[in-house]
Every structure is written in structure tokens, then in C-alpha cells.
Design an enzyme around this catalytic site. Structure first.
Site, PDB file in Angstrom:
ATOM      1  N   PRO A   2       0.822  -1.212   0.000  1.00  0.00           N
ATOM      2  CA  PRO A   2       0.000   0.000   0.000  1.00  0.00           C
ATOM      3  C   PRO A   2       0.855   1.261   0.000  1.00  0.00           C
ATOM      4  O   PRO A   2       1.853   1.348   0.710  1.00  0.00           O
ATOM      5  CB  PRO A   2      -0.790  -0.136   1.312  1.00  0.00           C
ATOM      6  CG  PRO A   2      -0.794  -1.596   1.607  1.00  0.00           C
ATOM      7  CD  PRO A   2       0.515  -2.111   1.117  1.00  0.00           C
ATOM      8  N   GLU A   3       0.465   2.225  -0.826  1.00  0.00           N
ATOM      9  CA  GLU A   3       1.164   3.503  -0.889  1.00  0.00           C
ATOM     10  C   GLU A   3       0.301   4.560  -0.228  1.00  0.00           C
ATOM     11  O   GLU A   3      -0.717   4.246   0.411  1.00  0.00           O
ATOM     12  CB  GLU A   3       1.481   3.831  -2.350  1.00  0.00           C
ATOM     13  CG  GLU A   3       2.304   2.741  -3.039  1.00  0.00           C
ATOM     14  CD  GLU A   3       2.627   3.047  -4.493  1.00  0.00           C
ATOM     15  OE1 GLU A   3       2.687   4.230  -4.865  1.00  0.00           O
ATOM     16  OE2 GLU A   3       2.805   2.086  -5.266  1.00  0.00           O
TER      17      GLU A   3
END
Length: 290
Positions: A2-3
Site C-alpha cells: 500500500p502507498e
């Protein structure tokens, strides 16, 4: 992994779901998730009786603010949170459960088992690892074009790995770096100090715009990402270049290729993101002699 947009989406949903809930007890079934304190039983005992006040974010980290404590959590590859009733079946790979006094639970599930949790006194979390060396937030007001250039414009590193370095700009990962570089027309192997003023402006605007749009869409569900309510993000349907190798570029019709830059899979349209040819040493010598 996840960014920023995905972690921000998780933050928002968790803030709605768990703010105000008081922890009765904590169950840890995979001790290595707990990095500070190292003893999971100490971690669990410290949290018992505390109330979650809010959920915040720093880069790709969640900051769960309690009365008198801060829990810093990194989802790594496939970590995810969800809120359940205590009588609901516990899914496989659920490693940490926060049991609330109202009969619900916040559960942390991680198939890859790479996630981490650190517990700090308030304010201590920002001065110690893993948060103490993080760079500027790209969606904050402090992230101006001038601040961006001051951090990275003089460096001789290739622009893609530089943007992935969390000590300069936080929250950017492989997906959104590829998207921002494509949108700004910059080849990922260009060195930072080779970019012109207009290119820095385009890249700055592309980073801000791409991340903002991704946050609005709830992030990108490329693999297993879901938010705190189990919902997928939708920005993967808007991606212009990431994951589209062997397809045609929507801007120029040319082929999208996938290569490796800085050890990371990288998507490029060579027409839209040309790599300027370096002048030969002979030409440089000839020009300097005139």
C-alpha cells in the site's frame, strides 16, 4: 505494498470505525509483528484500558492515537485491518486482535507476515525509528515546488529511485511514481540534476494531482488491498501506464514497455518519456575548444 493513497483511505475508514472505542484486552498470535516493546505480553498489557482517539498517517505508516499512547503500524505487503463482532469467526492469518469493551474487535490480518507495530509515548514516535527520518508529505501545504526541488533537484541519483526514497518524499511507491513520471513526460532513468525547471514543475504537479485523484478513488486495488471496511479501491481503472505493459499508450499510441530501474519493475512509454541522448565526450571536447 500500500502507498500513500491506500494508507490514507485505510486511515479515514478506521477513524470512522474505531475512534472513541476503549480497548478491553489485546491478543497477539504472531509475536514478531510487535517491534516495540519486543514482548507481546507487555504490548498487550500497555494497551488494555486505553481509548482510541483518532487514526492519523505519516507517509505509509498509520498512527493510532490513544489517550497516553501512540501505536505506529505499517501494513507492508499485504497487511489489512478490519472491524468485526467478537463472535464472528476469526480468519486465517489474523495475528493481532484489539478487543473493545463494546463487543467489537479491530483485527489485523497479514498473509505475508511483514507488517510491524511500535508502541510509543505521545510525541516519542516522531523522534525515533521508524518515523524519525521520513521526508516531506506530498499532500501537505509544506510540499511546495521550492521545497520539492530543495530536497532532490541537485542530486545525481536517477529520478525514480530518488522519488521512492522515503527520506525525501514520503508515501510514493512503484505505482504512483510510474504514473507521475509518465504524466510529466520524464524518463525514470533521468538523473534528478538533469531535469529542467519546466520538468520539475510538471513533475511536482503530476505527483500532487495523481495522489489526490487516487485518494478520492479510495486507492488502487492491484493485488489484495482493501480499506478498513473490506472495500476495494477504484483508481486501478484510471492508471495510465502502471501494469499496462504490451498495451498501447493512450496519449501517443506507442507501445508501453516494462523494464527495471533501481531494482523495481518500471513502466515506460518511450515516445512520451524520451531519454535524451548524452553527448559524446568528443563532441563535448570539440565544443569546449571553440
Amino acid at each position: 505494498m500500500p502507498e500513500l493513497p491506500e494508507v490514507e483511505t485505510v486511515r479515514r475508514t478506521l477513524n470512522e470505525l474505531v475512534a472513541g472505542k476503549r480497548i478491553e484486552r489485546v491478543t497477539v498470535t504472531l509475536p514478531r509483528i510487535i517491534q516495540k516493546p519486543h514482548e507481546p505480553e507487555v504490548f498487550a498489557a500497555a494497551l488494555a484500558g486505553h481509548t482510541i482517539q483518532s487514526v492519523e498517517r505519516r507517509g505509509k505508516f498509520l498512527r493510532i492515537i490513544l489517550n497516553g499512547l501512540v501505536l505506529v503500524s505499517h501494513l507492508r505487503m499485504e497487511g489489512r485491518y478490519g472491524v468485526y463482532k467478537q463472535d464472528e469467526a476469526v480468519e486465517l492469518h489474523t495475528h493481532v486482535r484489539f478487543h473493545f469493551v463494546d463487543g467489537t474487535e479491530l483485527r489485523y490480518k497479514d498473509v505475508r507476515q511483514f507488517g510491524t507495530m511500535h508502541l510509543f509515548a505521545p510525541g516519542e514516535d516522531l523522534t525515533l525509528p521508524p518515523l524519525n527520518k521520513l521526508g516531506i508529505e506530498p499532500l501537505d501545504e509544506a510540499f511546495t515546488l521550492q521545497a520539492f526541488k530543495k530536497e532532490v533537484a541537485h542530486r545525481t541519483t536517477k529520478i525514480k529511485p530518488l522519488l521512492l526514497n522515503q527520506e525525501y518524499i514520503v508515501g510514493l511507491g512503484n505505482i504512483y511514481v510510474d504514473e507521475a513520471l509518465f504524466t510529466s513526460g520524464i524518463h525514470p532513468e533521468r538523473t534528478a540534476n538533469s531535469l529542467k525547471a519546466a520538468e520539475w514543475s510538471r513533475l511536482y504537479e503530476a505527483i500532487r494531482a495523481t495522489l489526490s485523484r487516487a485518494v478520492d478513488a479510495g486507492g488502487s486495488s492491484i493485488k489484495s488491498y482493501v480499506n478498513g471496511q473490506g472495500e476495494m479501491g477504484m483508481f486501478q481503472h484510471e492508471l495510465l501506464i502502471y501494469g499496462r505493459e504490451k498495451e498501447l499508450c493512450r496519449s501517443c499510441g506507442g507501445p508501453i514497455i516494462k523494464t527495471v530501474v533501481g531494482g523495481r519493475g518500471t513502466h515506460i512509454c518511450l515516445r512520451c518519456q524520451p531519454l535524451p541522448k548524452l553527448r559524446t565526450r568528443a563532441k563535448q571536447v570539440g565544443q569546449s575548444a571553440k
